[in-house]
Write an enzyme that holds these catalytic residues in place. Sequence first.
Site, PDB file in Angstrom:
ATOM      1  CG  ASP A 243       1.210  30.174 -32.991  1.00 25.02           C
ATOM      2  OD1 ASP A 243       1.002  31.327 -33.411  1.00 25.02           O
ATOM      3  OD2 ASP A 243       2.173  29.475 -33.353  1.00 25.02           O
TER       4      ASP A 243
ATOM      5  CB  CYS B  80      -0.953   0.016   1.203  1.00 22.14           C
ATOM      6  SG  CYS B  80      -0.133   0.233   2.800  1.00 22.14           S
TER       7      CYS B  80
ATOM      8  CG  ASP C 291       6.469  27.457 -32.004  1.00 16.96           C
ATOM      9  OD1 ASP C 291       6.735  27.725 -30.810  1.00 16.96           O
ATOM     10  OD2 ASP C 291       6.887  28.135 -32.953  1.00 16.96           O
TER      11      ASP C 291
ATOM     12  CB  CYS D 190       4.592  -0.268   1.626  1.00 14.69           C
ATOM     13  SG  CYS D 190       3.560  -1.500   2.437  1.00 14.69           S
TER      14      CYS D 190
ATOM     15  CG  ASP E  53       4.306  30.655 -29.490  1.00 14.82           C
ATOM     16  OD1 ASP E  53       4.459  31.841 -29.792  1.00 14.82           O
ATOM     17  OD2 ASP E  53       3.746  29.822 -30.230  1.00 14.82           O
TER      18      ASP E  53
END
Length: 666
Positions: free
Chosen positions: A395, A12, A562, A15, A566
């Site tokens: 864009d 779990c 892109d 652990c 950008d």
Amino acid sequence: MKATLIVSGMTCTNCAKAIELTLKKLHGVSDVKVSFELGRVWVEFDENKLNLVNIKEAIESLGYQVEKESLREYSFPILIFCWTCGAIVMLLMFFHTSWSLTVQGILSTLVQIIGGFRFYQSAYHAIKAKTGNMDLLISLGSTSALIYSYLAFFRIIPEEPLFETSLFLITFVRTGKFLEEKARKKATESLRRLFGLQTLKVKVLKEKEEEKSIYEVFIGDKIVLRTGDMIPLDSKLLEGKLYVDESMITGESMPVLKDVGDSLLSGSLVVNGYGIAKVERSFSKSYVSVLIKLVENALLEKPRIHRIADKISHYFVQGAIALSVLVFLIWYFKTGDVQKAITFSLAVMVISCPCAFGIAVPLGITVGLNRAYKRGIIVKNPEAFEKKIDIILLDKTGTLTEGKPKVSKSNISEEYLDVAYSLSLKSNHPYSVAIKEYCASLGAKQIPLQNCKEEIGVGVICDEYLLGKGLNGHTVLVKNGQVLAEFEFEETIRHEAKEVVEVIKRKNIQVILVSGDEEKRVKKVAESLGIEKWYAQVKPEQKLSILSELQSAGYKVGMVGDGINDAPVLAKADLSFAIGSGTDVAKFSTDVILNSGLVGLKEFFELAQTVRRRIKENLFWAFGYNLLAIPIASGIFYPYFFIKPEFAGLLMALSSLSVVINSLRR
């Protein structure tokens, strides 16, 4: 130094917490992250202060196994043994004989030792690490029931033995966890297969076929590929034909035909065919290695809701133990009945489920990441699933359009053809590529140019020449301020763009088109896609201003660009996307990379909505289950309705299983 270790034996999330706390105590360890879902530990440490052997020893001292085949801690043979013993005990309860209790005691003890060993081991190491986990609750509950039964069996206390309680508690929990493990492995199957490539054996063709580790294969080596093989390294096909599944890269589920000379990206699967390929990149530089690093980084990130759930799970065990003691005292002082007090106390202890809390968020996110990668969507920051936006900036070139414009018209003279061609070679901008192809078709040749540089939003400058944006927004060739030529372009809108825009608008997200292109082309694209608001001839710094103004007005703003030109806008956006492909994904510092193209944007929003819903459902179930189950287990409805400890254990196991199944739902 950073290292990734495969660890089995975790049952779990607590652990995982125990491993994390233990490793962080080691002198020289600077950072630790543990994924219970994938069975992986990522550790960063100073090689001068300790080594990998020390780290492995620390993990194994907690009872877990490092870099071994999974031992399947809830293994099928042990489960069969537990159920067989359970069936015999049930028969003896119905067909009672003088030796029934003795046999029940022996079988219960065997199940406690064989079936419960893993719980004891995990509980011991959890205590050692000063944390609690589900196994601690099961160990305490089943041991208490067994001890109580022996005390009653030997007439030390005047009560009836409850041998079936401890036996079925272990059996039911193992059954639930066995089913949970199977379902969880299915949920993360693709990610496990991806990580498994690191240990893949590659068939290398020398004088004959040789099997080598993926790290022993180098550029120029020839590798053999057959049906069912995972392509281990970026390569080029030299012989044969292959049908390849590239869904891990592009999201396209239909196999692609690869012929001689075609590139093969690592991580693709050979669906059919036979071929020999030449390795073009070592494993560390291949696409799949880049993807593994991105996946690892994503799994290491914990969204805010994940951190909150972790805290609840961490302290839950201590609370459950304290509550079970309180229930015992209340029932004992109220009735004086030890058996009743123990029954309700054990039921409370084992019905409490920290695992449901622990896996509710990380499993939901892991399944989301898994499904995203299969669709060609690389989620670099899992918090992207949590984020909601009001506005998205798109864009144009390469995002809404194909990104491969062509020169439709130009007045350039033959005198300046070579100049324009040579300038265009200095940039990878789509318009530069289009000019390069146009000039080359007219027979242009490269000439030497000096002092060249590319200015974002302006163009390429070499000495007195400029190839870039003119005052009118057109792309021009300029010498000392004098326009020598103009270029007009035509570009194709992506076929999926209109549908994607409509889907986003239906989600009440406003779409705004921002582009550095000239007004006429931007307006045409906006109108054809039904985008009401648009900006043209916008430089990168102006895009940043538009984004900042919207954020200042209180809007959450996303950006699709892109990934490189950008970059400043994408970095500031509340949620950022880049259209990417192949090994370029490593360059993008965005939340999400859309390898599948613009259609991936629509799929991401749908997937994010599903992930958020599943996480909320998981948490609601985890809270709701414990809020309802614990009071019932404590006996508040007794004698009308109550839960025996063994069935409380079954409910606890099934509660975790239900979270796994819910996370897997589409």
